[in-house]
Write an enzyme that holds these catalytic residues in place. Structure first.
Site: not given
Length: 313
Positions: A149, A169, A230, A254, A259, A286, A289
């Site tokens: 997505r 992918d 990640r 990010d 972290e 991070h 979102a």
């Protein structure tokens, strides 16, 4: 019933669940703290910290469900959860646009030296546009590693900038890429043709240190890498050397490997890395979102799943 919220999530989750149960909040407890208090709770609401290991899950004698307000589940021992009859819900797709927009932002910021120019003006009090000659995204090739997505939305936005999109992918067929106006390629093919590579795959034993000195060596001189997934997928020591040598034109992240040090960087914890020496390294903590829109959408999904699972009317 009792619910424990251990991270900053949308207020609607607590507001809605409090209609049916006691809701307590303890932001970012350590693993030891969580193991000590979790036996009292039926519902756990979290994001990605702390790591939920077997010790915590074995201690969770009353826990029925964990609502994870993010996509990845690599921080939860899913085998132990299953063994303890604990159901885990996540929120796939709800943060896709937020992460994709941040990805494009990083592409633009690195390509046009936005942060370095801002610092030069505001801290050094210089006004010298000749220091910061950048590159346009138009006509460049973007390699997207992981075409779910988030990756697909990144591709859609990149095409608005007239970029050519290639993607990897292993779970997709050639026609799946074609539907999204992208070309499916292998990892090696991507490394050779891409001017920019952005990473949107989970951290697994196969993706750990996927970007290292050997893979970087296959890339174009001056290429840019973004890790939006990640920490640990990019070998940070090798990324540092590639930035210092000029092999890579930029690295945007990010996420970073360490972290979650210090129980989630609360209180007086600090975070350092040799990468911070590099002017062409751009990092955010991070926050892919971290938009009010994604937070709300995730909250609605997680609350709905928990209510349905517990048959709360």
């Amino acid at each position: 019933m009792k619910c424990l919220i251990i991270d900053r999530v949308h207020a609607l989750i607590g507001e809605e669940l409090s209609k049916y149960m006691q809701v307590d909040t303890k932001i970012l407890p350590t693993q030891e703290e969580l193991a000590a208090i979790i036996p009292d709770y039926d519902v756990l609401i979290m994001r990605v910290d702390p790591k939920i290991d077997k010790t915590i899950l074995d201690a969770a004698k009353n826990l029925k469900v964990i609502g994870v307000c993010s996509v990845g589940l690599n921080h939860i021992d899913m085998d132990a959860a299953k063994a303890n009859n604990i159901t885990v819900f996540n929120a796939p797709g709800m943060n896709a646009n937020a992460v994709a927009e941040l990805t494009i932002s990083k592409l633009l910021d690195i390509s046009r030296h936005v942060v370095a120019a801002h610092i030069d003006v505001t801290k050094n009090h210089e006004w010298d546009k000749y220091k910061f000659v950048g590159c346009e995204l138009r006509g460049k090739t973007l390699g997207i590693m992981g075409f779910g997505r988030i990756g697909r939305r990144v591709g859609e936005l990149a095409r608005a900038f007239k970029m050519d999109v290639v993607a990897y992918d292993p779970f997709l067929k050639p026609e799946d890429f074609e539907k999204e106006h992208a070309k499916g390629v292998t990892v090696d093919e991507m490394l050779k043709v891409a001017d920019y590579v952005t990473i949107h795959v989970p951290l697994t034993k196969d993706t750990k240190n996927l970007f290292n000195k050997n893979s970087i060596a296959q890339m174009k001189d001056g290429a840019v890498v973004l890790n939006m997934s990640r920490g640990g997928i990019c070998n940070e020591a090798d990324m540092y050397e590639a930035l210092k040598s000029g092999k890579l034109g930029g690295y945007g992240a990010d996420v970073m490997e360490n972290e979650l040090a210090g129980g989630g960087l609360t209180g007086n914890d600090t975070f350092v890395s040799p990468l911070f020496e590099c002017d062409n390294f751009l990092v955010t903590p991070h926050l892919g979102a971290q938009s009010v829109d994604a937070s709300y959408d995730i909250g609605v999904m997680i609350t709905g799943k928990i209510k349905e699972f517990l048959n709360l009317k």
